[in-house]
Scaffold this motif. Structure first.
Motif, PDB file in Angstrom:
ATOM      1  N   VAL A  75       0.630  -1.266  -0.216  1.00  0.00           N
ATOM      2  CA  VAL A  75       0.687   0.197   0.461  1.00  0.00           C
ATOM      3  C   VAL A  75       0.721   0.734   0.059  1.00  0.00           C
ATOM      4  CG1 VAL A  75      -2.320   1.256   0.796  1.00  0.00           C
ATOM      5  CG2 VAL A  75      -1.895  -1.629   1.200  1.00  0.00           C
ATOM      6  N   ASP A  76       0.905   2.418  -1.253  1.00  0.00           N
ATOM      7  CA  ASP A  76       1.276   2.994  -1.845  1.00  0.00           C
ATOM      8  C   ASP A  76       0.433   4.092  -0.922  1.00  0.00           C
ATOM      9  OD1 ASP A  76       2.635   5.526  -2.185  1.00  0.00           O
ATOM     10  OD2 ASP A  76       3.254   4.014  -4.096  1.00  0.00           O
ATOM     11  N   PHE A  77       1.231   5.552   0.224  1.00  0.00           N
ATOM     12  CA  PHE A  77       0.004   6.048   0.950  1.00  0.00           C
ATOM     13  C   PHE A  77       0.732   7.402   1.344  1.00  0.00           C
ATOM     14  CE2 PHE A  77       0.433   3.262   4.326  1.00  0.00           C
ATOM     15  CZ  PHE A  77      -0.151   4.106   5.781  1.00  0.00           C
ATOM     16  N   SER A  78      -0.244   7.952   1.587  1.00  0.00           N
ATOM     17  CA  SER A  78       1.311   9.969   2.357  1.00  0.00           C
ATOM     18  C   SER A  78       1.761  10.684   1.067  1.00  0.00           C
ATOM     19  CB  SER A  78       1.536   9.483   3.605  1.00  0.00           C
ATOM     20  OG  SER A  78       1.806  10.584   4.568  1.00  0.00           O
ATOM     21  N   SER A  79       3.104   9.627   0.970  1.00  0.00           N
ATOM     22  CA  SER A  79       3.901  10.615   0.382  1.00  0.00           C
ATOM     23  C   SER A  79       4.225  11.965  -0.108  1.00  0.00           C
ATOM     24  CB  SER A  79       3.604   9.866  -1.145  1.00  0.00           C
ATOM     25  OG  SER A  79       3.339   9.340  -1.302  1.00  0.00           O
ATOM     26  N   PRO A  80       4.320  12.354   1.382  1.00  0.00           N
ATOM     27  CA  PRO A  80       4.513  13.959   1.223  1.00  0.00           C
ATOM     28  C   PRO A  80       5.736  14.350   0.575  1.00  0.00           C
ATOM     29  CG  PRO A  80       5.452  13.000   3.319  1.00  0.00           C
ATOM     30  CD  PRO A  80       4.590  12.085   2.854  1.00  0.00           C
ATOM     31  N   LEU A 104      -6.239  -4.736   5.877  1.00  0.00           N
ATOM     32  CA  LEU A 104      -5.607  -5.828   5.179  1.00  0.00           C
ATOM     33  C   LEU A 104      -5.331  -6.582   6.262  1.00  0.00           C
ATOM     34  CD1 LEU A 104      -4.304  -4.140   2.018  1.00  0.00           C
ATOM     35  CD2 LEU A 104      -6.490  -5.666   2.241  1.00  0.00           C
ATOM     36  N   GLU A 105      -4.819  -5.596   7.087  1.00  0.00           N
ATOM     37  CA  GLU A 105      -4.102  -6.698   7.878  1.00  0.00           C
ATOM     38  C   GLU A 105      -4.656  -7.605   9.643  1.00  0.00           C
ATOM     39  OE1 GLU A 105       0.055  -3.609   7.961  1.00  0.00           O
ATOM     40  OE2 GLU A 105      -1.869  -3.627   9.354  1.00  0.00           O
ATOM     41  N   PHE A 106      -5.946  -7.085   9.253  1.00  0.00           N
ATOM     42  CA  PHE A 106      -7.038  -7.278   9.734  1.00  0.00           C
ATOM     43  C   PHE A 106      -7.662  -8.693   9.857  1.00  0.00           C
ATOM     44  CE2 PHE A 106     -11.112  -8.378  10.920  1.00  0.00           C
ATOM     45  CZ  PHE A 106     -10.639  -8.630  13.080  1.00  0.00           C
ATOM     46  N   CYS A 107      -6.843  -8.713   8.404  1.00  0.00           N
ATOM     47  CA  CYS A 107      -7.687  -9.841   7.561  1.00  0.00           C
ATOM     48  C   CYS A 107      -6.578 -11.222   7.035  1.00  0.00           C
ATOM     49  CB  CYS A 107      -8.267  -9.669   5.877  1.00  0.00           C
ATOM     50  SG  CYS A 107      -9.780  -9.003   6.098  1.00  0.00           S
ATOM     51  N   GLY A 108      -5.709 -10.607   7.840  1.00  0.00           N
ATOM     52  CA  GLY A 108      -4.020 -11.730   8.109  1.00  0.00           C
ATOM     53  C   GLY A 108      -3.645 -11.940   6.485  1.00  0.00           C
ATOM     54  N   VAL A 109      -3.383 -10.388   5.869  1.00  0.00           N
ATOM     55  CA  VAL A 109      -2.745 -10.043   4.848  1.00  0.00           C
ATOM     56  C   VAL A 109      -1.299  -9.471   5.141  1.00  0.00           C
ATOM     57  CG1 VAL A 109      -2.510  -8.929   1.914  1.00  0.00           C
ATOM     58  CG2 VAL A 109      -4.234  -9.714   2.900  1.00  0.00           C
ATOM     59  N   ASP A 110      -0.327  -9.700   4.564  1.00  0.00           N
ATOM     60  CA  ASP A 110       0.679  -9.628   5.134  1.00  0.00           C
ATOM     61  C   ASP A 110       1.300  -8.194   4.231  1.00  0.00           C
ATOM     62  OD1 ASP A 110       3.686  -8.480   5.509  1.00  0.00           O
ATOM     63  OD2 ASP A 110       4.496 -10.680   4.044  1.00  0.00           O
ATOM     64  N   THR A 111       1.033  -6.479   4.778  1.00  0.00           N
ATOM     65  CA  THR A 111       1.357  -5.576   4.018  1.00  0.00           C
ATOM     66  C   THR A 111       2.095  -5.056   4.405  1.00  0.00           C
ATOM     67  OG1 THR A 111      -1.173  -6.202   4.165  1.00  0.00           O
ATOM     68  CG2 THR A 111      -0.720  -3.394   3.877  1.00  0.00           C
ATOM     69  N   LEU A 112       2.662  -5.048   3.176  1.00  0.00           N
ATOM     70  CA  LEU A 112       3.409  -3.701   3.338  1.00  0.00           C
ATOM     71  C   LEU A 112       3.188  -2.147   3.106  1.00  0.00           C
ATOM     72  CD1 LEU A 112       7.198  -3.174   3.324  1.00  0.00           C
ATOM     73  CD2 LEU A 112       7.091  -3.324   0.726  1.00  0.00           C
ATOM     74  N   ARG A 113       3.785  -1.629   4.158  1.00  0.00           N
ATOM     75  CA  ARG A 113       3.600   0.788   3.763  1.00  0.00           C
ATOM     76  C   ARG A 113       4.480   1.349   3.555  1.00  0.00           C
ATOM     77  NH1 ARG A 113      -0.006   1.594   8.557  1.00  0.00           N
ATOM     78  NH2 ARG A 113      -1.750   0.110   9.147  1.00  0.00           N
ATOM     79  N   ILE A 114       4.381   1.547   2.240  1.00  0.00           N
ATOM     80  CA  ILE A 114       4.991   2.034   1.832  1.00  0.00           C
ATOM     81  C   ILE A 114       4.313   4.112   1.755  1.00  0.00           C
ATOM     82  CG2 ILE A 114       6.387   3.011  -0.297  1.00  0.00           C
ATOM     83  CD1 ILE A 114       7.720   0.150   1.231  1.00  0.00           C
ATOM     84  N   ASN A 115       6.146   4.260   2.171  1.00  0.00           N
ATOM     85  CA  ASN A 115       6.033   5.908   1.448  1.00  0.00           C
ATOM     86  C   ASN A 115       6.697   6.696   0.867  1.00  0.00           C
ATOM     87  OD1 ASN A 115       4.820   8.780   3.009  1.00  0.00           O
ATOM     88  ND2 ASN A 115       5.881   9.196   4.309  1.00  0.00           N
ATOM     89  N   HIS A 116       6.267   6.935  -0.393  1.00  0.00           N
ATOM     90  CA  HIS A 116       6.827   7.100  -1.633  1.00  0.00           C
ATOM     91  C   HIS A 116       7.235   8.848  -1.113  1.00  0.00           C
ATOM     92  CE1 HIS A 116       8.617   6.339  -5.408  1.00  0.00           C
ATOM     93  NE2 HIS A 116       8.140   7.524  -5.421  1.00  0.00           N
ATOM     94  N   TRP A 213       9.317   4.342   5.100  1.00  0.00           N
ATOM     95  CA  TRP A 213      10.119   5.394   4.460  1.00  0.00           C
ATOM     96  C   TRP A 213      10.887   5.086   3.185  1.00  0.00           C
ATOM     97  CZ3 TRP A 213      11.006  11.303   5.317  1.00  0.00           C
ATOM     98  CH2 TRP A 213      11.845  11.963   4.618  1.00  0.00           C
ATOM     99  N   ARG A 214      10.157   4.992   1.698  1.00  0.00           N
ATOM    100  CA  ARG A 214      11.002   4.555   1.032  1.00  0.00           C
ATOM    101  C   ARG A 214      10.726   5.915   0.121  1.00  0.00           C
ATOM    102  NH1 ARG A 214      10.326  -1.259  -1.093  1.00  0.00           N
ATOM    103  NH2 ARG A 214      11.081  -1.775   0.894  1.00  0.00           N
ATOM    104  N   GLY A 215      11.851   6.692  -0.202  1.00  0.00           N
ATOM    105  CA  GLY A 215      11.549   7.894  -1.280  1.00  0.00           C
ATOM    106  C   GLY A 215      12.157   7.408  -2.391  1.00  0.00           C
TER     107      GLY A 215
END
Length: 538
Positions: A75-80, A104-116, A213-215
């Motif tokens: 999931v790619d979100f925020s991104s300032p 997604l996490e509640f439903c058992g999905v391994d979720t990578l949270r990316i701040n682009h 953080w992944r710029g």
């Protein structure tokens, strides 16, 4: 409907076939009936509802999480942008993305949270060159940076870049030096990024948002090899000196290398797409950005398919989750009154907390007059923070994400409307009822049975068990407002039940305490998905 192999040919015949095939079950009360063109009416038995609730109470709300066909999501979100303060425009991407990730996490999905994060490109050469020319001591003039100072420096450097051709040339040279690894330029860039990161992290901590953080700079080493491969394979072609990928159905091509040899958003987004599918093994990619970028992502995803980055066989699910604008009461983008600039997110959160603190103090005075307990300073600060930040989140998330909405403090802090404040008070009221019962609900659940004899008890139970269905709808539509609608209706069903059915001191006390606990558990789970902390006492 066309029948094949003896299958029914119209909706009513299909419904009849379904009715005839239904197995005997204690979950259904009475005999299912057929109505209209093919509607099937089924009444769930009270015994089934009661057992569902009691199982959830003893085993936890997690047992009601729907099973998804995805093991890993990105999931790619925020991104300032680095060197700029987060403003109200970043609010929607941050909290919509966080809620989707939590679900997604509640439903058992391994979720990578990316701040682009935007931390690379021409603007940094421009900014660093301006600092070198205007700050006493040049790039060695300071060892730390402040985001507020950087924002002013950025505006000044942008004006020079637009107005002064000589400075523009020097800024572009600075970009080359930065991207070539010049130690002095690289060190200044790192200080700028660190200052921004500290500022962003403070806001994420207040919002209880976890994100990696992944710029754009992180993908920089991947750009040239990717572009060269696409050129070699004939996927990219020359157009007016630039290299582009044409996409069927799109009027403009995707530029992956500029005529001056530089790279832009299209290149970086192709590299991120490739990395997330093939390195991260993402089976579901979600991009949470404003609606205005939907055309760009259609182009990127189309180019990704043509290049084979998105595989033809077993492709991942990919969604662009667009959202509308946050508006002021005048119907225009929300701005500050003094400068006309976008409202700083930190100021918005501060005001929400301060308003809640004032409101709670006023209610506390009345509580103390009635002989109630006074909140400690620590409790007041915690409740004000939870309520203020929760109010901001809920007011945003309850709207259809694709539409604009008007930001209004008075409405979001209303004690009687569809607000987080109302919901938090509702939960605290239920917690208070359970506290007054002076019983261990977990122990009660081992011996007592939930009876749903009153119509309001049954209506509440029916809504509670719709929790799983609501989550499925939320993920199909990627619409957090499904959660807010559900929890608001849950509070209304509970209020109707509580007004009609006394809980404490009645022969049904244990049953109704369990119904209160089931309501509170699901309410808390909804809060958790929305990134709102529950309050047990206000």
């Amino acid at each position: 409907m066309k029948g094949k192999g003896g299958a029914p040919k119209n909706p009513r015949e299909v419904a009849t076939a379904i009715l005839n095939a239904l197995p005997e079950t204690t979950a259904i009360d009475g005999t299912p009936t057929l109505a209209g063109p093919g509607f099937i009416n089924i009444k769930l038995s009270s015994a089934f509802l009661s057992n569902r609730l009691q199982t959830m109470i003893t085993q936890g709300a997690g047992t009601w999480a729907p099973s998804l066909p995805y093991k890993r999501a990105v999931v790619d979100f925020s991104s300032p942008n680095v060197a700029k303060e987060m403003h109200v425009g970043h609010l929607r991407s941050t909290i919509i993305g966080d809620t989707i990730a939590r679900t997604l996490e509640f439903c058992g999905v391994d979720t990578l949270r990316i701040n682009h994060v935007g931390d690379w490109g021409t603007q940094f050469g421009m900014l660093i060159q301006h600092i070198a020319e205007t700050r006493p001591g040049g790039l060695q003039g300071t060892t730390t940076e402040e985001v507020a100072d950087l924002q002013a420096l950025y505006k000044a450097s942008k004006k020079r870049f637009d107005d002064e051709e000589d400075f523009k040339a020097r800024a572009r040279e600075a970009v080359t030096r930065l991207q070539s690894g010049d130690p002095e330029f690289l060190e200044t860039w790192k200080r700028i990024c660190e200052a921004s990161r500290n500022e962003f992290d403070a806001i994420y901590q207040r919002l209880d948002v976890q994100i990696l953080w992944r710029g754009e700079s992180w993908y920089n080493p991947r750009l040239t090899p990717l572009v060269e491969e696409l050129i070699e394979r004939g996927i990219a072609e020359e157009s007016e000196g630039a290299m582009v990928i044409t996409v069927e159905g799109q009027k403009t091509p995707l530029m992956i290398r500029k005529s001056d040899g530089g790279y832009g958003y299209g290149t970086t987004d192709m590299a991120t797409l490739n990395q997330r599918i093939h390195d991260e093994k993402g089976e579901w990619l979600i991009y949470v950005t404003d609606e205005g970028q939907s055309g760009h992502f259609k182009l990127v995803f189309g180019a990704g398919k043509r290049a084979g980055i998105i595989p033809a066989e077993k492709p991942p699910r990919i969604d662009h989750v667009g959202f509308g604008l946050v508006l002021g009461q005048d119907g225009k983008r929300i701005r500050t009154r003094d400068s006309g600039a976008a409202v700083r997110l930190v100021e918005l959160l501060d005001e929400a907390k301060a308003r809640c603190e004032t409101s709670i103090k006023e209610r506390q005075e009345a509580t103390i007059e009635r002989g109630g307990e006074e909140l400690s300073a620590e409790e007041l600060d915690n409740i004000s923070s939870v309520m203020g930040y929760g109010a901001v989140k809920y007011a945003d998330l309850k709207n259809n994400r694709s539409t604009n909405y008007k930001f209004n403090f008075d409405e979001m802090l209303d004690l009687k409307g569809n607000t987080a404040v109302y919901m938090l008070y509702a939960h605290a009221r239920i917690a208070g009822i359970i506290r007054k019962g002076k019983k261990d609900v977990a122990e009660v659940a081992k011996t007592a049975h939930i009876s749903l004899d009153h119509a309001s008890e049954r209506a509440l139970a029916l809504h509670i068990v719709r929790f799983t269905e609501m989550l499925e709808d939320t993920l199909v539509e990627l619409a957090p407002n499904r959660i807010t609608e559900y929890v608001y209706e849950l509070s209304n069903y509970f209020n109707t039940f509580y007004q009609a059915c006394k809980v404490l001191g009645e022969k049904e006390e244990d049953s109704r305490l369990l119904l209160c606990e089931a309501t509170a558990m699901i309410m808390r789970q909804c809060f958790q998905l929305l990134g709102i902390k529950p309050l047990y006492r206000i």
